[in-house]
Design an enzyme around this catalytic site. Structure first.
Site, PDB file in Angstrom:
ATOM      1  CB  CYS A  11      -4.425  -1.386   4.551  1.00 29.79           C
ATOM      2  SG  CYS A  11      -3.384  -1.560   6.028  1.00 29.79           S
TER       3      CYS A  11
ATOM      4  CD  GLU B 139      -2.551   1.172   2.737  1.00 34.29           C
ATOM      5  OE1 GLU B 139      -3.583   1.855   2.833  1.00 34.29           O
ATOM      6  OE2 GLU B 139      -2.103   0.479   3.687  1.00 34.29           O
TER       7      GLU B 139
ATOM      8  CE  LYS C 241      -7.462   1.495   4.015  1.00 34.57           C
ATOM      9  NZ  LYS C 241      -6.103   1.829   4.514  1.00 34.57           N
TER      10      LYS C 241
END
Length: 284
Positions: free
Chosen positions: A156, A46, A119
């Site tokens: 993540c 990431e 995200k």
């Protein structure tokens, strides 16, 4: 009978610093090495262009964000993907109008960008001050039909949510990938989340009968140590390859997606789902 549908994936682990050119060059070299070892889908960590700036709230870091259009790092990996005939999910800090996202561009093996995922789950806590920088994603979960298979990617904090993994598999994902930046907790120096971090994703592998891979960074950045342990799990939840907390490099694993599909069907998890009973999942 047609031949089995095989895929070879790789995850990259590296230490990263404030030199964008150096970071891009390092990741590019590891991508090339993985490709020459036979990898077809290669996952960097990431936000690999820079240090994990979300450790603290500083307005100057907003200058690091760029739009998708004409993004130099995405353009670089488009060219590299085409040269190597590999798929590269590229994590980047996105500026879109007056808002900012933690995003990923899915670069296919012909160098085309299949789309962008933003995200969905944004953490907020000591050392992981992402809500200061990022708006929660508005793309919904994404699954891309790449040259080598249907790939779902969470970023993540997304990897801790079973709903994210299940949604991507319901959308047809054959592999789940998670680019990551995770390590020590500044306020709790004795807390090591490595094992539960891996267990959460391995749980997704088992309950969805799907291979799962995570790519993390390593090294000391400010008062945080990123603990690496990037890994690839098979659809049974067995870790088939794993790096330690100091290794830079790429690790590879191959899967027969047709056999995984048959195993998924025979387990019956998707046959026996009861969406009519899951209304509670739609309530905060």
């Amino acid at each position: 009978m047609s031949p089995s549908k095989n895929i070879t994936i790789a995850v990259i682990q590296a230490s990263l610093n404030a030199d964008v050119a150096n970071n891009v060059a390092k990741i590019s070299d590891l991508v090339s090495k993985a490709a020459h070892q036979g990898a077809q889908v290669i996952l960097p960590p990431e936000l690999f262009e820079s240090p994990y700036f979300c450790r603290e709230e500083r307005d100057r870091f907003f200058d690091w964000a760029q739009p998708v259009e004409n993004h130099p790092t995405i353009a670089h990996f488009k060219k590299l993907a085409q040269e190597l005939n590999v798929v590269i999910p590229v994590s980047f800090f996105e500026k879109s109008g007056q808002v900012y996202y933690n995003s990923l561009a899915m670069v296919d093996a012909d160098g085309s960008v299949l789309g962008v995922y933003r995200k969905s789950h944004i953490p907020d806590g000591p050392g992981y001050e992402e809500k200061f920088y990022f708006r929660g994603g508005d793309t919904g979960f994404k699954v891309w039909d790449t040259a080598f298979g249907k790939i779902g990617v969470g970023i993540c904090w997304d990897q801790w949510f079973p709903e994210c993994a299940r949604a991507m598999v319901l959308m047809g994902a054959e592999i789940l990938l998670y680019p990551t930046a995770i390590g020590s907790e500044p306020e709790e120096p004795n807390l090591n989340t490595k094992d539960p971090w891996q267990r959460a994703m391995i749980g997704h592998a088992v309950s969805n009968v799907i291979p799962v891979a995570a790519a993390n960074r390593i090294g000391l950045e400010g008062n945080q140590t990123f603990y690496g342990h990037s890994f690839i799990s098979n659809h049974r939840g067995d870790k088939v390859v794993e790096l330690n907390d100091i290794e830079e490099g790429a690790i590879l694993a191959s899967f027969d997606l047709d056999q995984v599909r048959l195993n998924r069907a025979s387990f019956g998890f998707f046959r026996d789902r009861r969406p009519d009973l899951y209304q509670a999942l739609l309530s905060p």
